[in-house]
Design a protein around this motif. Sequence first.
Motif, PDB file in Angstrom:
ATOM      1  N   LEU A 248      37.267  29.604  71.245  1.00  0.00           N
ATOM      2  CA  LEU A 248      37.032  28.921  69.979  1.00  0.00           C
ATOM      3  C   LEU A 248      35.942  27.869  70.149  1.00  0.00           C
ATOM      4  CD1 LEU A 248      40.712  28.377  68.863  1.00  0.00           C
ATOM      5  CD2 LEU A 248      39.106  30.027  67.957  1.00  0.00           C
ATOM      6  N   ILE A 249      35.157  27.708  69.105  1.00  0.00           N
ATOM      7  CA  ILE A 249      34.121  26.688  69.141  1.00  0.00           C
ATOM      8  C   ILE A 249      34.761  25.347  68.786  1.00  0.00           C
ATOM      9  CG2 ILE A 249      32.018  25.860  68.039  1.00  0.00           C
ATOM     10  CD1 ILE A 249      31.215  28.768  67.680  1.00  0.00           C
ATOM     11  N   VAL A 250      34.553  24.366  69.623  1.00  0.00           N
ATOM     12  CA  VAL A 250      35.103  23.045  69.363  1.00  0.00           C
ATOM     13  C   VAL A 250      33.936  22.089  69.161  1.00  0.00           C
ATOM     14  CG1 VAL A 250      36.537  21.205  70.250  1.00  0.00           C
ATOM     15  CG2 VAL A 250      37.068  23.558  70.785  1.00  0.00           C
ATOM     16  N   SER A 251      33.913  21.440  68.015  1.00  0.00           N
ATOM     17  CA  SER A 251      32.863  20.460  67.782  1.00  0.00           C
ATOM     18  C   SER A 251      33.429  19.340  66.947  1.00  0.00           C
ATOM     19  CB  SER A 251      31.676  21.102  67.074  1.00  0.00           C
ATOM     20  OG  SER A 251      32.063  21.496  65.782  1.00  0.00           O
ATOM     21  N   SER A 252      32.697  18.242  66.932  1.00  0.00           N
ATOM     22  CA  SER A 252      33.125  17.080  66.177  1.00  0.00           C
ATOM     23  C   SER A 252      32.843  17.332  64.687  1.00  0.00           C
ATOM     24  CB  SER A 252      32.329  15.886  66.703  1.00  0.00           C
ATOM     25  OG  SER A 252      32.826  14.705  66.203  1.00  0.00           O
ATOM     26  N   SER A 253      33.728  16.836  63.808  1.00  0.00           N
ATOM     27  CA  SER A 253      33.559  17.081  62.377  1.00  0.00           C
ATOM     28  C   SER A 253      32.285  16.393  61.881  1.00  0.00           C
ATOM     29  CB  SER A 253      34.771  16.562  61.621  1.00  0.00           C
ATOM     30  OG  SER A 253      34.841  15.161  61.726  1.00  0.00           O
ATOM     31  N   PRO A 254      31.684  16.736  60.777  1.00  0.00           N
ATOM     32  CA  PRO A 254      32.074  17.787  59.832  1.00  0.00           C
ATOM     33  C   PRO A 254      31.738  19.197  60.324  1.00  0.00           C
ATOM     34  CG  PRO A 254      30.040  16.788  59.125  1.00  0.00           C
ATOM     35  CD  PRO A 254      30.498  16.011  60.320  1.00  0.00           C
ATOM     36  N   HIS A 255      32.454  20.168  59.744  1.00  0.00           N
ATOM     37  CA  HIS A 255      32.259  21.553  60.154  1.00  0.00           C
ATOM     38  C   HIS A 255      31.489  22.361  59.116  1.00  0.00           C
ATOM     39  CE1 HIS A 255      35.034  20.450  63.256  1.00  0.00           C
ATOM     40  NE2 HIS A 255      35.892  20.066  62.357  1.00  0.00           N
ATOM     41  N   VAL A 256      31.181  21.734  57.983  1.00  0.00           N
ATOM     42  CA  VAL A 256      30.342  22.409  56.985  1.00  0.00           C
ATOM     43  C   VAL A 256      29.111  21.547  56.724  1.00  0.00           C
ATOM     44  CG1 VAL A 256      32.043  23.800  55.785  1.00  0.00           C
ATOM     45  CG2 VAL A 256      31.806  21.400  55.197  1.00  0.00           C
ATOM     46  N   PHE A 257      28.049  22.191  56.304  1.00  0.00           N
ATOM     47  CA  PHE A 257      26.791  21.481  56.094  1.00  0.00           C
ATOM     48  C   PHE A 257      26.174  21.925  54.782  1.00  0.00           C
ATOM     49  CE2 PHE A 257      27.685  21.776  60.549  1.00  0.00           C
ATOM     50  CZ  PHE A 257      27.501  20.478  60.971  1.00  0.00           C
ATOM     51  N   SER A 258      25.365  21.044  54.198  1.00  0.00           N
ATOM     52  CA  SER A 258      24.710  21.386  52.935  1.00  0.00           C
ATOM     53  C   SER A 258      23.645  22.442  53.169  1.00  0.00           C
ATOM     54  CB  SER A 258      24.087  20.140  52.325  1.00  0.00           C
ATOM     55  OG  SER A 258      23.004  19.724  53.121  1.00  0.00           O
ATOM     56  N   ASN A 259      23.246  23.100  52.084  1.00  0.00           N
ATOM     57  CA  ASN A 259      22.230  24.150  52.192  1.00  0.00           C
ATOM     58  C   ASN A 259      20.837  23.587  52.390  1.00  0.00           C
ATOM     59  OD1 ASN A 259      23.965  26.285  51.858  1.00  0.00           O
ATOM     60  ND2 ASN A 259      23.978  26.020  49.635  1.00  0.00           N
ATOM     61  N   THR A 260      20.659  22.315  52.038  1.00  0.00           N
ATOM     62  CA  THR A 260      19.324  21.734  52.108  1.00  0.00           C
ATOM     63  C   THR A 260      18.870  21.637  53.557  1.00  0.00           C
ATOM     64  OG1 THR A 260      20.183  20.336  50.380  1.00  0.00           O
ATOM     65  CG2 THR A 260      17.957  19.883  51.136  1.00  0.00           C
TER      66      THR A 260
ATOM     67  N   LEU B  21      45.319  24.341  57.730  1.00  0.00           N
ATOM     68  CA  LEU B  21      44.802  25.039  58.904  1.00  0.00           C
ATOM     69  C   LEU B  21      43.688  25.943  58.396  1.00  0.00           C
ATOM     70  CD1 LEU B  21      48.146  26.014  60.637  1.00  0.00           C
ATOM     71  CD2 LEU B  21      46.475  24.396  61.491  1.00  0.00           C
ATOM     72  N   ILE B  22      42.483  25.685  58.828  1.00  0.00           N
ATOM     73  CA  ILE B  22      41.333  26.433  58.337  1.00  0.00           C
ATOM     74  C   ILE B  22      40.731  27.216  59.501  1.00  0.00           C
ATOM     75  CG2 ILE B  22      39.154  26.243  57.061  1.00  0.00           C
ATOM     76  CD1 ILE B  22      41.308  24.879  55.516  1.00  0.00           C
ATOM     77  N   ALA B  23      40.403  28.473  59.252  1.00  0.00           N
ATOM     78  CA  ALA B  23      39.770  29.289  60.291  1.00  0.00           C
ATOM     79  C   ALA B  23      38.443  29.819  59.769  1.00  0.00           C
ATOM     80  CB  ALA B  23      40.679  30.438  60.691  1.00  0.00           C
ATOM     81  N   PHE B  24      37.394  29.631  60.552  1.00  0.00           N
ATOM     82  CA  PHE B  24      36.051  30.044  60.163  1.00  0.00           C
ATOM     83  C   PHE B  24      35.602  31.229  61.004  1.00  0.00           C
ATOM     84  CE2 PHE B  24      34.177  25.825  58.382  1.00  0.00           C
ATOM     85  CZ  PHE B  24      34.873  26.055  57.211  1.00  0.00           C
ATOM     86  N   ASN B  25      34.717  32.040  60.447  1.00  0.00           N
ATOM     87  CA  ASN B  25      34.143  33.127  61.246  1.00  0.00           C
ATOM     88  C   ASN B  25      32.932  32.618  62.025  1.00  0.00           C
ATOM     89  OD1 ASN B  25      32.008  33.018  59.487  1.00  0.00           O
ATOM     90  ND2 ASN B  25      32.586  34.840  58.351  1.00  0.00           N
ATOM     91  N   GLU B  26      32.394  33.537  62.804  1.00  0.00           N
ATOM     92  CA  GLU B  26      31.295  33.197  63.700  1.00  0.00           C
ATOM     93  C   GLU B  26      30.144  32.496  62.965  1.00  0.00           C
ATOM     94  OE1 GLU B  26      31.832  35.507  66.781  1.00  0.00           O
ATOM     95  OE2 GLU B  26      31.129  33.638  67.680  1.00  0.00           O
ATOM     96  N   LYS B  27      29.782  33.053  61.800  1.00  0.00           N
ATOM     97  CA  LYS B  27      28.604  32.574  61.079  1.00  0.00           C
ATOM     98  C   LYS B  27      28.818  31.142  60.586  1.00  0.00           C
ATOM     99  CE  LYS B  27      25.759  33.873  57.269  1.00  0.00           C
ATOM    100  NZ  LYS B  27      26.187  34.162  55.908  1.00  0.00           N
ATOM    101  N   GLU B  28      29.988  30.895  60.008  1.00  0.00           N
ATOM    102  CA  GLU B  28      30.252  29.558  59.476  1.00  0.00           C
ATOM    103  C   GLU B  28      30.408  28.541  60.597  1.00  0.00           C
ATOM    104  OE1 GLU B  28      32.932  29.935  55.571  1.00  0.00           O
ATOM    105  OE2 GLU B  28      33.623  31.060  57.295  1.00  0.00           O
ATOM    106  N   ALA B  29      30.938  29.014  61.735  1.00  0.00           N
ATOM    107  CA  ALA B  29      31.241  28.088  62.815  1.00  0.00           C
ATOM    108  C   ALA B  29      30.006  27.679  63.594  1.00  0.00           C
ATOM    109  CB  ALA B  29      32.249  28.727  63.764  1.00  0.00           C
ATOM    110  N   ARG B  30      28.936  28.478  63.460  1.00  0.00           N
ATOM    111  CA  ARG B  30      27.750  28.188  64.252  1.00  0.00           C
ATOM    112  C   ARG B  30      27.163  26.841  63.830  1.00  0.00           C
ATOM    113  NH1 ARG B  30      24.046  32.472  63.227  1.00  0.00           N
ATOM    114  NH2 ARG B  30      25.592  33.881  64.072  1.00  0.00           N
ATOM    115  N   LEU B  31      26.857  26.018  64.794  1.00  0.00           N
ATOM    116  CA  LEU B  31      26.317  24.704  64.466  1.00  0.00           C
ATOM    117  C   LEU B  31      24.832  24.822  64.185  1.00  0.00           C
ATOM    118  CD1 LEU B  31      28.170  22.649  67.170  1.00  0.00           C
ATOM    119  CD2 LEU B  31      28.534  22.520  64.734  1.00  0.00           C
ATOM    120  N   PRO B  32      24.342  24.159  63.136  1.00  0.00           N
ATOM    121  CA  PRO B  32      22.915  24.246  62.830  1.00  0.00           C
ATOM    122  C   PRO B  32      22.094  23.523  63.887  1.00  0.00           C
ATOM    123  CG  PRO B  32      23.982  22.663  61.393  1.00  0.00           C
ATOM    124  CD  PRO B  32      25.066  23.300  62.200  1.00  0.00           C
ATOM    125  N   GLU B  33      20.848  23.953  63.998  1.00  0.00           N
ATOM    126  CA  GLU B  33      19.980  23.364  65.005  1.00  0.00           C
ATOM    127  C   GLU B  33      19.402  22.043  64.504  1.00  0.00           C
ATOM    128  OE1 GLU B  33      16.414  25.104  67.679  1.00  0.00           O
ATOM    129  OE2 GLU B  33      17.802  26.525  66.776  1.00  0.00           O
TER     130      GLU B  33
END
Lengths: 357, 444
Positions: free
Chosen positions: A50-62, B344-356
């Motif tokens: 599993l990927i573990v990272s510090s929140s937030p886990h969603v980002f804006s489209n911009t 409890l939220i589960a994301f797939n590979e694409k959503e979980a990928r961290l942006p550069e």
Amino acid sequence: MSKEKRFLITDQNNQYNVLFKKKLRKKALDQNQQKSSKEANSKEENLENLIVSSSPHVFSNTTTTKIMRDVIIALIPASIAAVVLFGLKALMLILVCIATSVFCEWGFQKICKQKTTIGDLSAIVTGLLLALNLPASVLWWQAVIGSIVAIVVVKGIFGGIGKNFANPAITARIVMLLAFGTTVGASVFPRFVDATTSATPLAILKMDYGFLPEIWQMLVGMRGGAIGETCAIALIIGGIYLLVRKVITWHTPVIYILGVFIFSLLFKGFDVEFAIYQVLSGGLLIGAIFMATDYTTSPSRPIGKIIFAIGCAFITVVIRLWGNYPEGVSFSILFMNILNPFIDRIKIKKPLGGVKA
Amino acid sequence: MALFKLPGIHVNHHKNTANLKPVEMPVPKMVILPMNMHIGATASPIVKVGDKVKVGQKIAEASSFISANIHSPVSGVVKKIEDFLTGNGTYVKAIHIESDMLQTLSEEVQVPHVDSYESFVEALKNSGIVGLGGAGFPTHVKFTIKDLSKVEVVLINCAECEPYITSDTRTMIDDIELLKEGTQLLEKYIGVKKIVFGIENNKKEAIKSLKTLEDEVVQVKVLSAKYPQGGEKVLIYNTLGKIVKEGGLPLDEGVIIINVTTLASIARYIKTGLPLIKKTVTVDGSVVNKPMNVITYIGTPIKEVFDFCGGFKERAAKVMYGGPMMGIALPSLDLPVTKTTNALIAFNEKEARLPEESNCIKCGRCINHCPLHLDPCAFAMALEASNVEELAKLKVNLCMECGVCSYVCPAKRPLVQKNRLAKAELKKYEQQLAKKQDTSKAEK
């Protein structure tokens, strides 16, 4: 920052998970010194990847790229107007500036062993803006030199996108104005205009000699000037697009343009027609909508933007009325760019609930 | 009243499960109960390995004032009590109980005798209830007040501004009776004259349900759906126009703020005497087959919860406690549901990928969207220069880590993550400073 801290922030290779596994394994080994490490191994395999990272886990489209794309889209009406009004010469200038800018960015970053950032489209924006700020009389090699100045000297050397202290296109234009005064300072007229006068509206206003074009001619761009700055309607359409897409806020362009109008009124004895001509001539619209709103070189807070715009308007009018040059937009924006770090420190909104130490 | 609303962001709500009534999950075979399911000191176990326990029996006791009791959610045998690696990467003692599936109720479970403020707080202390919005602050501590006349208003946080989560929404719709009893308890024992429910306007059904509670004491305040509306300071400012000062508590402004599910749990405990052993959890995310709300026993491994919801469509690349804005990403599916787990939220590979990450373009989005008017860009710069004095001046300690700055950044810089580091750095520096002052005083 230490290396360890860095990966805690950006866990791109999922190193935290590796650390976690190691920790678990070590603990299991400590606990079962006597037992074989079999159990420890089995425990480790139980961990899903599993990927573990510090929140937030969603980002804006911009993204930076999308912002730059929006600026390019906003400049399309002005570019089309430029080609229609000034012919293939304008198209040549636009293509030369964009191609040189992109190539310079790529080449400079290759030489400096940096990550290539031509994908973020910012070099195209710089090239396009520079081209639109040049009159059709500019020669192709002069445009190449201008683009090199913009990308390498103003942007690249200071660290690339986001690190430049002055607007690359504006600075390059000023360098070209000083270096190639005869071509960059010349007044070139659109194809459809009988060149009965030989000066731009601003020069006519300044010297009080010659025939001014009608207001409607000013709006559609039937006047002398740089290829992209003459068609007011195309620029305003682009500005509205940027406002709708929330790329820029209204503060800088509206106050800059309004400021030029008001200062012109004040300094020239409330001559409304004079003030309207001041707003529509020169590079004011392209400067106020596209140059003074450049993120990196203008303040971030609304209050800073207002101060920045008032300063630009004041210097523009002063140069136009009493300066040596007929046009002052580029000089005023460059001057305010230099003051930007100080203006950007002005805050009205204090931290909520903050107590002074 | 707040003159200007605080800034915030519009996030995709993904409230897919808002219309789904929670489904009760079967009793798990094994429950794992870490001792740190709340903020404050870890609880200390009072059972031994091999002990038989029953439902609702106290198995761990609050070890200090800011701490909470833990009760057994199942009947069965204590299998082991050992160090357990929790989601935040620390080892904490955890009690593992094997269920006998009988669910025999403990004799300890009795309707508490509540007739005064003191007995009310005592009951809360026994109940093991903590703040269920996610932070897990022990509720009895919040209600331990020296001067009751200071309390002007109790604010019930119904904002639930995080995407996906709908467990509070379900509480407002399904447990409206309990909420009514809860407000009556507050009126009676805290003596409060004003109770305000603060709710976002995207929960139409819950608002309708709450409106039935309105009378001269209870008010429902509908706010715009804007993240982070549910942040403590943000909600207090947007509903009451009061500013909680740095280092102060909401109580200093005469406000007690509790989560809506916490209020329902208080009412349930006072009514039935059953301590906090079950929890409504929203299970959602792109890889979950059947997103739904489930009522789980605390301590159920999250793997079983996901299996109950139909398992995964594809490989889950990221699993988290709580919503995607402030939730904690988990390294393993063996971790249990805790008291503070609301989703409890589960994301797939694409959503979980961290942006550069790329260079800051100084667009000012982080500055203009920060709900507390902070300057994340300047924090990052001061942190990179290790300039702690500047960090103190910029008030990095006020940051509530809502994640808005990281969310809006077009260059995808890890801003809130840097704020966390900066806060830690500042704390360390202040501790050193205090130490230095102490030693210099001693020398004198």
